[in-house]
Design an enzyme around this catalytic site. Sequence first.
Site, PDB file in Angstrom:
ATOM      1  N   PHE A 121      42.312  23.520  34.066  1.00  0.00           N
ATOM      2  CA  PHE A 121      43.109  23.643  35.290  1.00  0.00           C
ATOM      3  C   PHE A 121      43.846  22.333  35.521  1.00  0.00           C
ATOM      4  CE2 PHE A 121      44.088  23.356  39.774  1.00  0.00           C
ATOM      5  CZ  PHE A 121      44.625  24.604  40.032  1.00  0.00           C
ATOM      6  N   ASP A 206      43.317  14.176  32.485  1.00  0.00           N
ATOM      7  CA  ASP A 206      43.424  14.632  33.869  1.00  0.00           C
ATOM      8  C   ASP A 206      42.131  14.271  34.595  1.00  0.00           C
ATOM      9  OD1 ASP A 206      43.264  16.137  36.219  1.00  0.00           O
ATOM     10  OD2 ASP A 206      44.347  17.852  35.385  1.00  0.00           O
ATOM     11  N   LYS A 235      43.381  13.916  44.475  1.00  0.00           N
ATOM     12  CA  LYS A 235      42.241  14.315  45.303  1.00  0.00           C
ATOM     13  C   LYS A 235      41.671  13.171  46.155  1.00  0.00           C
ATOM     14  CE  LYS A 235      40.709  18.559  43.039  1.00  0.00           C
ATOM     15  NZ  LYS A 235      40.927  19.461  44.185  1.00  0.00           N
TER      16      LYS A 235
END
Length: 379
Positions: A121, A206, A235
């Site tokens: 993702f 990532d 985040k």
Amino acid sequence: MSQLFPNYARDTIDLVDGSGSYVYDQNGTSYLDFMSGIAVSNLGHNHPKVMQALSEQADKIWHSSNLYSSHLQEQVAEKLTMGKEYLAFFCNSGTEANEAAIKLARKATGRSKILSFEQSFHGRTYGALSATGQPALQAGFFPIVEGFEYLPYNQLEPLKEQLDETLAAVMLEVIQGEGGIIPAEKEWLQDVAKLCKENNSLLIIDEIQTGMGRTGTFFAFETYQIEPDIITIAKALANGIPVGAMLGKKELAEAFGPGSHGTTFGGNNLAMKVADTVVAEINQPDFMAEVTAKGNYLIEELTKLIAVSDKVLDVRGKGLMVGVELDSAETLQQTIQDLKAQKLLAIKAGKKVLRLLPPLTISQEELANGVEIIQLVLK
């Protein structure tokens, strides 16, 4: 009737306040937070130093534009690069950081193919969605961006078969988060890094969910003894204030000259002031050691469930990024609701994995309380 698009399967509770490891809904009910806004509130809620930084900058200028110099961006970049040969680009989210990484990789190499992995993702904007190895998320949005191919995670031979002069980059998560809390095998990841180097292809890591201390080191890749060409972060970077960042090796700078890429809000003063404080708080040896110890405790205690519960198939993860694999999707949904009834909030990963992402600042007592609730529900 709601005036919002129904693109989220929302719970009925509305979280209106928070303090430390607890959040409070519209009725004043408190919940032990084991999801941290999906790995965002790493320093918990209402952290005094974060609140102070936000308040100080709120009394000054919030936004100035990237047409002008920014000492705050320079400060955060210095903290994130930690004296290594990287440069930073600031944006507003994880998907934007990955979009920047994809563009940089293609422009710097002059190549187009990007390999990512099944069940990965990387975001929902078109480039990041195209890098995401989950057909269900891409359904209805074709044609997606061309040039992406998806390989089995933790398998080397399929990757070797794809190595050629068209390969710009390999893009991966050190622990697949949305895919089910799947850690990369150390030897495999080291081999991937080696193959990328030999093929003159870039390695994009990532760290949007795994970074900012979540796994017990500031970046999850640190324990693998590799050096990515590009790193993406978001985040928890500003503990809830929207911000993302892409770090890239200095030799890639020429590919991102003036006008090559940009953002209106990225690196704004408010986000940078908070990010500067958050990075300084998290990136300390003692803090990281505490996260590691808490994570070891959490995994060790929950692993005991395998022997006593038919529902629990596996417990895995690192630091305070932990997945409990259950026997079915139905069990997972019921477990999440049962935990909520016991005043603990957790979320899913993949089809049947209970994902636990408590604040890194959670106390040992709060952690033990959470473990007790989870064990009660899953036994």
